[in-house]
Design a protein around this motif. Structure first.
Motif, PDB file in Angstrom:
ATOM      1  N   VAL B 187       7.097  -1.359   3.497  1.00 48.16           N
ATOM      2  CA  VAL B 187       7.371  -0.044   4.114  1.00 48.16           C
ATOM      3  C   VAL B 187       7.429   1.041   3.038  1.00 48.16           C
ATOM      4  CG1 VAL B 187       9.038   1.278   5.483  1.00 48.16           C
ATOM      5  CG2 VAL B 187       8.688  -1.146   5.940  1.00 48.16           C
ATOM      6  N   GLY B 188       6.751   2.121   3.308  1.00 47.17           N
ATOM      7  CA  GLY B 188       6.775   3.246   2.380  1.00 47.17           C
ATOM      8  C   GLY B 188       5.634   3.219   1.376  1.00 47.17           C
ATOM      9  N   MET B 189       4.982   2.069   1.284  1.00 43.13           N
ATOM     10  CA  MET B 189       3.847   1.986   0.360  1.00 43.13           C
ATOM     11  C   MET B 189       2.630   2.595   1.042  1.00 43.13           C
ATOM     12  SD  MET B 189       2.452  -1.470  -1.376  1.00 43.13           S
ATOM     13  CE  MET B 189       0.922  -1.541  -2.260  1.00 43.13           C
ATOM     14  N   ARG B 190       2.011   3.523   0.423  1.00 41.34           N
ATOM     15  CA  ARG B 190       0.920   4.290   1.036  1.00 41.34           C
ATOM     16  C   ARG B 190       1.340   4.763   2.425  1.00 41.34           C
ATOM     17  NH1 ARG B 190      -4.281   3.408   1.358  1.00 41.34           N
ATOM     18  NH2 ARG B 190      -3.891   1.656   2.737  1.00 41.34           N
ATOM     19  N   TYR B 191       0.660   4.327   3.460  1.00 36.92           N
ATOM     20  CA  TYR B 191       0.986   4.857   4.794  1.00 36.92           C
ATOM     21  C   TYR B 191       1.757   3.840   5.648  1.00 36.92           C
ATOM     22  CZ  TYR B 191      -2.684   8.050   3.278  1.00 36.92           C
ATOM     23  OH  TYR B 191      -3.412   8.955   2.569  1.00 36.92           O
ATOM     24  N   SER B 192       2.287   2.788   4.999  1.00 39.23           N
ATOM     25  CA  SER B 192       2.898   1.707   5.785  1.00 39.23           C
ATOM     26  C   SER B 192       4.223   2.119   6.406  1.00 39.23           C
ATOM     27  CB  SER B 192       3.137   0.494   4.898  1.00 39.23           C
ATOM     28  OG  SER B 192       1.929  -0.043   4.502  1.00 39.23           O
ATOM     29  N   THR B 193       4.319   1.861   7.682  1.00 40.93           N
ATOM     30  CA  THR B 193       5.600   2.103   8.359  1.00 40.93           C
ATOM     31  C   THR B 193       6.327   0.783   8.587  1.00 40.93           C
ATOM     32  OG1 THR B 193       4.389   2.063  10.445  1.00 40.93           O
ATOM     33  CG2 THR B 193       4.897   4.232   9.517  1.00 40.93           C
ATOM     34  N   LYS B 194       5.589  -0.317   8.434  1.00 41.86           N
ATOM     35  CA  LYS B 194       6.235  -1.630   8.435  1.00 41.86           C
ATOM     36  C   LYS B 194       5.435  -2.555   7.527  1.00 41.86           C
ATOM     37  CE  LYS B 194       3.955  -3.748  12.369  1.00 41.86           C
ATOM     38  NZ  LYS B 194       4.090  -4.649  13.468  1.00 41.86           N
TER      39      LYS B 194
END
Lengths: 300, 658
Positions: B187-194
Motif C-alpha cells: 500500500v502506498g507504493m506507486r498507485y497501490s491502494t492495497k
C-alpha cells in the motif's frame, strides 16, 4: 591511337554544335520549370508571411516542411506525379533532339542550321525513340537480374555471413556498370548508324550497334570507359559543388542559378562529345573495313 | 530495520558463492530479490538448461499467500500468446522457431514440491493461451519480513525468430530466460491502494518492471563462444571436465534483469571511462565502428553523470549484434545493452550512436529509476528519448544529430517532433496509458515521441538548468526504487517551486494535466499585425496601450496592433517578440490562456515583424509556420530550393536519357 583520334575529332565536332546544345538546354529548362514554378508558388503560399523560412537558410529543414501539414502533402503528391510526367516528356524530348545531334555529328563541318537540326530530329525521332526505349528497357531488366536478384537472395538468406550483402552489392554494381558501358556503346552506334540511313531502320540499327560494339570491342570499350570516366568525374564535381551551395541573399541565389545552368550546359556538351567520339570511331572503323574490303578485292 | 539487515546478511551468506566478490561495497538497493543460476547453453538444441535458487523478501506489512513469477519465454510458444497477437501474429513461425520455458521442478529451500500450487494467470487480458505469468500459492502465507526461498529446475528453448531474445544459427541472445519475480507492491507504493503483485504478461511493447536484484550466474557454453553479460566476470574455467565447454561465473548487483549473449563470431574490445570498464562485442567486419561506439557511450556516461547522477556500476557491456541477430538490436538490460548498426554504415549516419546512447540511457530510466514500463511507458521510453535527443543534439548537432550529410541534415529531436505532429493519432489517447492500450499503433509515437516533445516543452518553460535539477532530484530521491509518474510530477513541482516560487502557479500540474494526461494540441499563431498612421488629433497616448517608446520630434506616429490566437487546446505561457522598423524590439509574455491576445503600441516606428516563441521552446506547437509574421517574408530560401530542384531534375532527366 584510334581512340584518341576519335576523342579529339569529337571535341571539334562538339564545339561546332554548341547551338544545338543551347537548344537542348533551353527546352530542358522550360520543361522542368513547368513543374518547379508551381511548386515554388505553392511553397510561397504555404509559408505565407511567415518568417519560418529563416530556418531554411542553412539548408533543407524537414521540420519546416512538415509544419505545412496538408499543404506539404499536396505539394509532394503534385511533385511525384509531376516528376513522373516531366521525366517521361524529358526522355521523349531527349530522343527527339538526339536525332538532330547525331545527324550533325556525322562528319559535317558546315554552318549550324537550326532548321536542319530540327528537321533531322523530326526525321529520326521514331527510330531514336524506339532505340532509346529498347536499350533503356534492357538496362532496366539487367538491373533487375544483375543487381536486384543477387542482392535479394543474399539479403533474404539468414545464413550469409556479416558484410556479404555489402560486398555482393559492390561486385554486382561493378558488373552492372560494365554491362551498362556496353549497352551505351550499342545505343550510340545504333543511332550513329541510323542517321546515315534514309529510312527509319531502328531494329537494323540496334543490330548494327551490337555487331559494331563486339566487332570493335577492344577499341570501343576503352573509348566508352574513358568517356564515362570523364562524365562521372564531372558528375562528382557537380555533386561536390551544387548541393552544398547555400547562398543567403538574392544575388547569391542568382549566381548559383547561373552556375548550375552552366554546369548543366557543360553536361549536355559532354554528352554530345560522347556521341561524337563514338560516331568518329565508327567512321574510322567503317573506313578501315572499306579499305580492307577494297584491298581484299584487289587481292583477287 | 535491524531485522531487514539481518535478513540481508543471511541472504548474502546463503546465496552468494564463497569466492564471489561484491561489485559495489555498499548495496545500492534493498535487494528484495536475488538469484543464483547455473545455466548451460546447448547450441544444438537451442536450449538453456537452468538450475535456479532465488529468494524474495516480503517487505510489506501484508500476509502474502502467493508469489508470482514472469515466464516470459512462453510468449514465443505459439501464435496465440498475448505478445504474438499484439504483434499481429508471428508470421512464418514453425514449431522449431517457437520459444518456451518448462519448469522441471519447483520446490522450496527444503525440497518441498510447490508445483501443486502452480497456476498460470493472465492479469492483463485473461488470455488463457498466454503462459507468461506463473502464480504459486504457497503452503503457508509469507509473513511481513519473511523470505521465500525457491529452487527451480527449468529448460528454456530460445525462439528461432529473434524478437529481443532468441537464436540464429550459432548466435544467441539470451534474455527473459529464467523465472523472475514480479514486484509486490504494498500500500502506498506507486498507485497501490492495497498490497498486490504487479506481474504483467509479456507484451509486444513492454517487458520491464522488476526489483533490483543480486545475480550470481554460472554459464556453461562451448569454449569457442565469446560471451557478454550484464554481470562482472568473477572466474572462468576453460575448458571444463569434458574439454569442450568453458564455465564462466558472473555476478551482478542491483540490476533489474540479467541477460547474456554468446556467439563465436564476436570480437571483444575494452575501454575505460573513469571508474567504468566498458566491454564491446561486435562482429569482426565492424571493427571500424569500435571508436564510434566507445565515443558515443562515453559521451552518454559523462552527460548523465553530470546532469542526472552517477553511473554506479564499475562495468558496462555493449553488444552490436551481427546482421543475423538484428532482432536483438536496440535492447536494454541495464548493465548490458544492444546497439544497432550494419557493415559499412557511413559516418554521416548516426544510427549506431543514437541507439547506443538511447539504450545506455535506459540504465537510468528503468534500470536505476525502475519505473513500470508496462503501466507508464512514457516514464521509461519518453524520458529516455528526451535525454537521448539532448545528448545527440549537444554532441552531434541540433540540426544534424541523426543525418549529417551535406545534402541532408536531420536532427534527432526533429525526428521525434515530426513523428508526433504528423501523426493522425496524436489526439486519440493521452500519454498516460498502459503500453498495450495505445490504439491505432500509437504506442511508439506516444511513448517515445510525444513524451520527449512535451518534456522539451517543459524544459523550454522552466529552463535547462532547472530541468537538470529536476532529474538530479528525481535520481537522488528515487534511485533504486520504483517511481511512478506522479512521483516524477511531484519532483517537478518541488524543484520548480524552489527555483521560481509562485511564478508558474502553486504547482506545475496545469502543465502535466494538458500534456501528459491530456489529448489536446498546442498551436499558437500570429493572425495579423497592422500599423495605422495617426493624424494630429489622434496623437495622444492611450494609457491602455502596451506602449514602449514614442520618439519625440518624429513627424509620424503610428498605432500598431498585433493580433495573436491560440488555435489549439493546450494553454502554455509563450514569449512574443515584436520588432519595429527602427530596429527596436519588445519582448512580451503571454500566459497563453485566452483564445486571443492583442498587443497595441503607439510610437514613431511601424511594426516590421512578430514572432511567438522566437526561440522555439514550445516544441509541442504543431505548427511553427504560423508562429511568425512579417511584411516582407524572405523568399530567398524558397528560390534557392526551387533553383536546386530545377537543376536536379535537369541532371536527372539527362542522366536517365541515353
Amino acid at each position: 591511337m584510334k581512340i584518341f583520334h576519335s576523342i579529339k575529332s569529337a571535341v571539334l565536332r562538339t564545339m561546332n554544335l554548341w547551338k544545338g546544345g543551347l537548344i537542348i538546354w533551353i527546352s530542358s529548362f522550360l520543361l522542368v520549370s513547368l513543374l518547379a514554378m508551381p511548386i515554388k508558388g505553392a511553397m510561397n503560399s504555404g509559408f505565407g508571411k511567415s518568417m519560418i523560412t529563416e530556418k531554411l537558410v542553412d539548408g533543407l529543414n524537414f521540420e519546416v516542411f512538415a509544419d505545412m501539414g496538408t499543404a506539404f502533402k499536396t505539394i509532394m503528391s503534385f511533385f511525384s506525379v509531376g516528376l513522373f510526367m516531366i521525366v517521361l516528356v524529358g526522355f521523349i524530348l531527349n530522343a527527339f533532339f538526339t536525332g538532330g545531334v547525331f545527324n550533325r555529328l556525322k562528319g559535317s563541318s558546315g554552318k549550324f542550321s537550326a532548321g536542319e537540326f530540327f528537321s533531322a530530329s523530326a526525321k529520326n525521332f521514331w527510330s531514336f525513340l524506339i532505340i532509346s526505349l529498347i536499350i533503356s528497357l534492357i538496362i532496366l531488366v539487367l538491373a533487375f537480374f544483375v543487381i536486384g536478384i543477387p542482392l535479394a537472395i543474399v539479403g533474404q538468406s539468414d545464413n550469409s555471413p556479416e558484410g556479404v550483402l555489402f560486398r555482393t552489392g559492390i561486385i554486382v554494381i561493378s558488373i552492372y556498370f560494365l554491362l551498362l558501358t556496353i549497352l551505351l556503346l550499342v545505343a550510340d552506334y545504333a543511332r550513329a548508324f541510323q542517321v546515315t540511313m534514309d529510312k527509319n531502320l531502328c531494329f537494323k540499327a540496334i543490330g548494327f550497334g551490337f555487331s559494331q560494339t563486339f566487332n570493335t570491342f577492344l577499341s570501343s570499350l576503352p573509348l566508352m570507359i574513358i568517356l564515362l570516366l570523364v562524365q562521372l568525374s564531372f558528375g562528382w564535381l557537380v555533386l561536390k559543388i551544387l548541393p552544398g551551395m547555400r547562398p543567403a541573399n538574392g544575388s547569391g541565389v542568382f549566381y548559383m542559378f547561373l552556375l548550375s545552368q552552366m554546369l548543366f550546359f557543360l553536361k549536355i556538351m559532354l554528352k554530345i562529345w560522347r556521341y561524337g567520339s563514338v560516331t568518329s570511331l565508327m567512321e574510322i572503323n567503317t573506313l578501315r573495313d572499306n579499305t580492307s574490303e577494297i584491298s581484299s578485292e584487289s587481292d583477287f | 530495520m535491524r531485522k531487514s539487515l539481518l535478513i540481508l546478511f543471511v541472504i548474502f551468506v546463503t546465496v552468494t558463492p564463497a569466492k564471489s566478490q561484491i561489485v559495489n561495497k555498499i548495496p545500492l538497493s534493498i535487494r528484495q530479490t536475488g538469484y543464483r543460476i547455473e545455466a548451460t547453453l546447448d547450441p544444438s538444441s537451442k536450449t538453456v538448461t537452468g538450475k535456479m535458487d532465488a529468494f524474495w523478501v516480503n517487505k510489506s506489512t501484508d500476509l502474502v499467500p502467493d508469489i508470482q513469477l514472469h515466464l516470459y519465454m512462453n510468449a514465443f510458444r505459439n501464435n496465440k500468446t498475448t505478445m504474438s497477437t499484439e504483434s499481429g501474429g508471428l508470421s512464418g513461425y514453425k514449431d522449431a522457431d517457437s520459444g518456451w520455458i518448462d519448469i522441471k521442478s519447483f520446490t522450496d529451500r527444503y525440497g518441498k514440491d510447490l508445483t501443486p500450487g502452480m497456476q498460470f494467470i493472465s492479469p492483463d487480458d485473461g488470455n488463457l493461451n498466454d503462459l507468461t505469468v506463473l502464480k504459486i500459492v504457497l503452503p503457508q502465507a509469507v509473513k511481513p519480513g519473511d523470505t521465500v526461498f525457491i529452487k527451480v529446475n527449468f529448460v528454456t528453448k530460445l525462439p528461432g525468430k529473434i524478437k529481443r531474445t532468441g537464436y540464429k544459427d550459432d548466435f544467441f541472445f539470451v534474455a527473459q530466460w529464467f523465472p523472475k519475480f514480479g514486484v509486490y507492491e504494498s500500500v502506498g507504493m506507486r498507485y497501490s491502494t492495497k498490497g498486490a503483485w504487479n506481474c504483467h504478461q509479456f507484451h509486444a511493447n513492454s517487458e520491464f518492471y522488476s526489483n533490483h536484484s543480486v545475480y550470481d550466474v554460472k554459464i556453461t557454453v562451448p569454449k569457442e563462444y565469446a560471451v557478454g553479460t550484464g554481470g562482472i566476470l568473477i572466474s572462468e574455467v576453460t575448458p571444463d571436465v569434458n574439454g569442450k565447454n568453458k564455465i564462466l561465473i558472473y555476478r551482478a548487483e542491483d540490476i533489474v534483469d540479467f541477460a547474456w549473449t554468446a556467439w563465436p563470431g564476436y570480437v571483444v574490445y575494452t575501454d575505460q571511462w573513469e571508474h567504468v570498464k566498458i566491454t564491446l562485442l561486435l562482429p569482426k567486419e565492424r571493427t571500424d565502428q569500435v571508436d564510434r561506439q566507445f565515443k558515443a557511450v562515453k559521451i552518454a556516461l559523462e552527460y548523465f553523470a553530470r546532469n542526472v547522477g552517477k553511473y554506479p556500476w564499475p562495468y558496462l557491456t555493449i553488444v552490436d549484434p551481427p546482421a543475423k541477430g538484428i532482432g536483438a538490436a536496440g535492447m536494454e538490460y541495464t548493465t548490458i545493452f544492444t546497439s544497432e548498426s550494419f557493415t559499412g554504415v557511413p559516418s554521416w549516419y548516426h544510427l549506431p550512436e543514437m541507439v547506443t546512447i538511447h539504450e545506455f540511457g535506459h540504465a537510468y530510466f528503468m534500470g536505476i529509476l525502475a519505473s513500470n514500463e508496462f503501466e507508464e511507458p512514457w516514464l521509461d521510453e519518453g524520458v529516455n528519448s528526451f535525454w537521448e535527443e539532448r545528448i545527440m543534439g549537444q554532441y552531434y548537432g541540433e540540426s544534424e544529430g541523426m543525418f549529417d550529410h551535406p545534402w541532408l541534415k536531420i536532427g534527432d529531436k526533429s525526428m521525434s517532433r515530426l513523428s508526433y505532429i504528423n501523426s493522425i493519432g496524436r489526439q486519440v489517447v493521452s500519454n498516460n496509458e498502459y503500453s498495450w492500450n495505445y490504439p491505432h499503433g500509437t504506442y511508439g509515437m506516444m511513448s517515445y515521441n510525444k513524451a520527449a516533445t512535451w518534456l522539451y516543452t517543459l524544459m523550454g518553460i522552466i529552463g535547462e538548468e532547472t530541468t537538470n535539477d529536476v532529474f538530479r532530484e528525481y535520481y537522488k530521491k528515487w534511485a533504486f526504487r520504483h517511481p511512478s509518474g506522479n512521483d516524477f510530477v511531484n519532483i517537478v513541482n518541488e524543484v520548480v517551486k524552489q527555483k521560481y516560487g509562485g511564478k508558474f502557479g502553486p504547482d506545475m500540474n496545469w502543465f502535466f494535466s494538458q500534456t501528459l494526461y491530456g489529448t489536446g494540441i498546442c498551436d499558437y499563431k500570429v493572425v495579423n499585425f497592422y500599423n495605422n498612421k495617426l493624424y494630429l488629433s489622434d496623437k495622444k497616448v492611450n494609457k491602455t496601450d502596451s506602449l514602449n517608446t514614442i520618439k519625440t520630434g518624429s513627424d509620424s506616429l503610428y498605432k500598431s496592433v498585433v493580433e495573436l490566437e491560440r488555435a489549439g487546446d493546450v494553454m502554455l505561457p509563450v514569449d512574443v517578440l515584436v520588432h519595429f522598423k527602427n530596429g527596436e524590439g519588445i519582448h512580451e509574455s503571454w500566459d497563453g490562456k485566452g483564445r486571443f491576445k492583442d498587443f497595441t503600441y503607439t510610437g514613431a516606428s511601424k511594426i516590421e515583424w512578430v514572432k511567438i516563441d522566437p526561440e522555439f521552446k514550445i516544441r509541442m506547437d504543431v505548427n511553427y509556420i504560423n508562429n511568425s509574421m512579417t511584411e516582407e517574408p524572405d523568399r530567398v530560401p524558397v528560390r534557392r530550393i526551387t533553383d536546386k530542384l530545377i537543376s536536379f531534375m535537369q541532371f536527372f532527366i539527362s542522366f536517365i536519357s541515353l
